[in-house]
Scaffold this motif. Structure first.
Motif, PDB file in Angstrom:
ATOM      1  N   LEU A 240       0.854  -1.183   0.000  1.00  0.00           N
ATOM      2  CA  LEU A 240       0.000   0.000   0.000  1.00  0.00           C
ATOM      3  C   LEU A 240       0.893   1.236   0.000  1.00  0.00           C
ATOM      4  O   LEU A 240       1.646   1.459   0.948  1.00  0.00           O
ATOM      5  N   PHE A 241       0.822   2.008  -1.064  1.00  0.00           N
ATOM      6  CA  PHE A 241       1.588   3.246  -1.165  1.00  0.00           C
ATOM      7  C   PHE A 241       0.679   4.413  -0.808  1.00  0.00           C
ATOM      8  O   PHE A 241      -0.396   4.575  -1.396  1.00  0.00           O
ATOM      9  N   LEU A 242       1.106   5.207   0.136  1.00  0.00           N
ATOM     10  CA  LEU A 242       0.344   6.404   0.492  1.00  0.00           C
ATOM     11  C   LEU A 242       0.842   7.556  -0.375  1.00  0.00           C
ATOM     12  O   LEU A 242       1.447   8.521   0.099  1.00  0.00           O
ATOM     13  N   ALA A 243       0.593   7.424  -1.656  1.00  0.00           N
ATOM     14  CA  ALA A 243       1.096   8.380  -2.640  1.00  0.00           C
ATOM     15  C   ALA A 243       0.241   8.287  -3.894  1.00  0.00           C
ATOM     16  O   ALA A 243      -0.552   7.353  -4.069  1.00  0.00           O
ATOM     17  N   ALA A 244       0.420   9.254  -4.780  1.00  0.00           N
ATOM     18  CA  ALA A 244      -0.338   9.294  -6.034  1.00  0.00           C
ATOM     19  C   ALA A 244       0.154   8.204  -6.978  1.00  0.00           C
ATOM     20  O   ALA A 244       1.319   7.798  -6.937  1.00  0.00           O
ATOM     21  N   ALA A 245      -0.741   7.759  -7.859  1.00  0.00           N
ATOM     22  CA  ALA A 245      -0.417   6.663  -8.782  1.00  0.00           C
ATOM     23  C   ALA A 245       0.776   7.003  -9.676  1.00  0.00           C
ATOM     24  O   ALA A 245       1.625   6.148  -9.936  1.00  0.00           O
ATOM     25  N   GLU A 246       0.870   8.266 -10.152  1.00  0.00           N
ATOM     26  CA  GLU A 246       1.968   8.619 -11.048  1.00  0.00           C
ATOM     27  C   GLU A 246       3.321   8.550 -10.338  1.00  0.00           C
ATOM     28  O   GLU A 246       4.342   8.207 -10.948  1.00  0.00           O
ATOM     29  N   ASP A 247       3.342   8.847  -9.039  1.00  0.00           N
ATOM     30  CA  ASP A 247       4.590   8.750  -8.280  1.00  0.00           C
ATOM     31  C   ASP A 247       4.992   7.294  -8.074  1.00  0.00           C
ATOM     32  O   ASP A 247       6.173   6.946  -8.118  1.00  0.00           O
ATOM     33  N   VAL A 248       4.006   6.433  -7.865  1.00  0.00           N
ATOM     34  CA  VAL A 248       4.281   5.009  -7.679  1.00  0.00           C
ATOM     35  C   VAL A 248       4.713   4.382  -8.994  1.00  0.00           C
ATOM     36  O   VAL A 248       5.634   3.552  -9.023  1.00  0.00           O
ATOM     37  N   ARG A 249       4.090   4.779 -10.098  1.00  0.00           N
ATOM     38  CA  ARG A 249       4.441   4.218 -11.398  1.00  0.00           C
ATOM     39  C   ARG A 249       5.900   4.479 -11.737  1.00  0.00           C
ATOM     40  O   ARG A 249       6.548   3.692 -12.448  1.00  0.00           O
ATOM     41  N   ALA A 250       6.444   5.584 -11.249  1.00  0.00           N
ATOM     42  CA  ALA A 250       7.841   5.916 -11.535  1.00  0.00           C
ATOM     43  C   ALA A 250       8.814   4.900 -10.935  1.00  0.00           C
ATOM     44  O   ALA A 250       9.973   4.828 -11.345  1.00  0.00           O
ATOM     45  N   LEU A 251       8.358   4.085  -9.981  1.00  0.00           N
ATOM     46  CA  LEU A 251       9.233   3.114  -9.325  1.00  0.00           C
ATOM     47  C   LEU A 251       9.523   1.907 -10.213  1.00  0.00           C
ATOM     48  O   LEU A 251      10.598   1.315 -10.142  1.00  0.00           O
ATOM     49  N   ALA A 252       8.561   1.496 -11.024  1.00  0.00           N
ATOM     50  CA  ALA A 252       8.715   0.295 -11.836  1.00  0.00           C
ATOM     51  C   ALA A 252       7.780   0.357 -13.024  1.00  0.00           C
ATOM     52  O   ALA A 252       6.675   0.903 -12.922  1.00  0.00           O
ATOM     53  N   PRO A 253       8.185  -0.196 -14.169  1.00  0.00           N
ATOM     54  CA  PRO A 253       7.309  -0.191 -15.351  1.00  0.00           C
ATOM     55  C   PRO A 253       6.091  -1.079 -15.150  1.00  0.00           C
ATOM     56  O   PRO A 253       6.043  -1.911 -14.238  1.00  0.00           O
ATOM     57  N   ALA A 254       5.112  -0.913 -16.031  1.00  0.00           N
ATOM     58  CA  ALA A 254       3.834  -1.620 -15.887  1.00  0.00           C
ATOM     59  C   ALA A 254       3.995  -3.129 -15.970  1.00  0.00           C
ATOM     60  O   ALA A 254       3.229  -3.870 -15.357  1.00  0.00           O
ATOM     61  N   HIS A 255       4.984  -3.622 -16.719  1.00  0.00           N
ATOM     62  CA  HIS A 255       5.143  -5.068 -16.829  1.00  0.00           C
ATOM     63  C   HIS A 255       5.807  -5.675 -15.595  1.00  0.00           C
ATOM     64  O   HIS A 255       5.875  -6.887 -15.455  1.00  0.00           O
ATOM     65  N   ARG A 256       6.296  -4.818 -14.685  1.00  0.00           N
ATOM     66  CA  ARG A 256       6.884  -5.289 -13.431  1.00  0.00           C
ATOM     67  C   ARG A 256       5.934  -5.139 -12.248  1.00  0.00           C
ATOM     68  O   ARG A 256       5.946  -5.959 -11.323  1.00  0.00           O
ATOM     69  N   MET A 257       5.141  -4.085 -12.271  1.00  0.00           N
ATOM     70  CA  MET A 257       4.257  -3.816 -11.134  1.00  0.00           C
ATOM     71  C   MET A 257       2.885  -3.360 -11.622  1.00  0.00           C
ATOM     72  O   MET A 257       2.777  -2.439 -12.434  1.00  0.00           O
ATOM     73  N   GLU A 258       1.862  -4.005 -11.126  1.00  0.00           N
ATOM     74  CA  GLU A 258       0.480  -3.621 -11.420  1.00  0.00           C
ATOM     75  C   GLU A 258       0.009  -2.650 -10.347  1.00  0.00           C
ATOM     76  O   GLU A 258       0.302  -2.843  -9.163  1.00  0.00           O
ATOM     77  N   ILE A 259      -0.693  -1.616 -10.748  1.00  0.00           N
ATOM     78  CA  ILE A 259      -1.216  -0.635  -9.796  1.00  0.00           C
ATOM     79  C   ILE A 259      -2.728  -0.777  -9.712  1.00  0.00           C
ATOM     80  O   ILE A 259      -3.428  -0.707 -10.722  1.00  0.00           O
ATOM     81  N   LEU A 260      -3.219  -1.000  -8.485  1.00  0.00           N
ATOM     82  CA  LEU A 260      -4.648  -1.192  -8.236  1.00  0.00           C
ATOM     83  C   LEU A 260      -5.157  -0.117  -7.285  1.00  0.00           C
ATOM     84  O   LEU A 260      -4.378   0.504  -6.551  1.00  0.00           O
TER      85      LEU A 260
END
Length: 342
Positions: A240-260
């Motif tokens: 659980l990231f207490l942050a905006a989706a765009e900030d979390v996406r910067a950590l890993a590409p979509a094929h490595r991490m799914e954002i829900l």
């Protein structure tokens, strides 16, 4: 070279100009320039002239190229080759590639021009380059890109684990991701959306059958989901990231991490990141989380929480934090917040 041909060359090289600028470049009066612009339709050229202070002259459609003649399909192939070629990934050639593609798009009919513009937008968004891990055949890649742009059904020969088989395919999108090229679309053999690595396609035959791409289809997301689901990872790591989706996406590409979406009731901004991993990769996941500089809470598994605690202890020891307990935070003390390790 006559004056109208010189004027046409000036218009091809610019998005917009004025009759005054054309007159100055050509050494003619503005009246002469306006008369020549009116005669351009006889050469298969459509020009938009907007009067007024903020008006100008813009080349709309140019059905000819100097010393060269292309069919719609030839011009589309050339433009797509520029869009998909390695040169497009070289910043030093980006302006030249964009200019050449713009000129070619003006030669195309409305149908193919729209197809090129749509695919070019995708290419620009992905910053596509042919530099990848696959020995992809240019012929297969271009054939699939053309069929995708033209919305045509194809027959492909695909080399799978048990051999090569022919498959009917409605290609919805061509995507480069994780060092590989993929085509995704509706597979007539499996009667479902499937994704194929292009380096494993040995033949592409484009048909005249038209296809309809679902309006909400996301080729990038589909390929990313396919890559995430294709491995043998046994652990599902949820954070659980207490942050905006765009900030979390910067950590890993979509094929490595799914954002829900975050669970109901979680204060915004918040999202859940899902990473599938083997036990031996947990240290790498923990290091990524430790370097995220975002407040987070590990949901599952406990093994990831323990690994992050161990990595945090190692980092504290290297930083000389003598006040840190040798045992570190207790894995049983509840969810671990990255902010608690500061």
């Amino acid at each position: 070279m006559d004056r109208i041909t010189r004027m046409l060359d000036l218009l091809r090289a610019r998005e917009r100009t004025t009759t005054g600028e054309l007159a100055e470049q050509l050494g003619a009066s503005e009246r002469t320039v306006r008369r020549d612009l009116g005669q351009m339709s006889e050469r298969g050229v459509e020009v938009a002239v907007t009067p007024g202070r903020h008006g100008g002259v813009r080349l709309v459609r140019d059905s000819s190229l100097p010393a060269l003649r292309f069919t719609d399909e030839e011009a589309l192939a050339l433009a797509l080759a520029l869009a998909l070629g390695a040169a497009a990934g070289d910043s030093r050639l980006a302006a030249a590639v964009a200019g050449a593609r713009t000129r070619l798009s003006r030669v195309l009919s409305d149908k193919y021009g729209a197809a090129l513009a749509s695919l070019a937008d995708v290419v620009a968004a992905q910053q596509i380059s042919l530099l990848g891990d696959d020995p992809v055949a240019d012929a297969q890649l271009l054939a699939l890109a053309l069929a995708t742009a033209r919305r045509h059904h194809v027959q492909i020969d695909y080399r799978g684990p048990t051999g090569t088989a022919s498959r009917p395919l409605d290609p919805y999108g061509v995507v480069q991701m994780a060092g590989h090229w993929y085509v995704t679309g509706f597979c007539g053999l499996r009667r479902a959306v499937r994704t194929f690595r292009i380096d494993r396609i040995t033949r592409v035959h484009e048909t005249d059958l038209r296809i309809v791409v679902p309006p909400d289809f996301d080729a990038q997301a589909t390929v990313a989901a396919g890559i995430r689901g294709s491995g043998t990872a046994t652990l599902r790591c949820e954070v659980l990231f207490l942050a905006a989706a765009e900030d979390v996406r910067a950590l890993a590409p979509a094929h490595r991490m799914e954002i829900l979406p975050a669970p109901a009731g979680t204060p915004a901004p918040a999202v859940v990141g899902v990473i599938r991993a083997e036990p031996r990769h947990l240290r790498a996941v923990a290091l990524m989380l430790l370097g995220a500089d975002l407040p987070l809470e590990i949901i599952v598994p406990d093994a990831l929480r323990q690994r992050l605690s161990a990595v945090a202890r190692d980092a504290a020891a290297m930083a000389g934090k003598r006040g840190t307990s040798a045992s570190g935070p207790s894995p049983a003390s509840g969810p671990l917040l990255l902010t608690d390790l500061a």
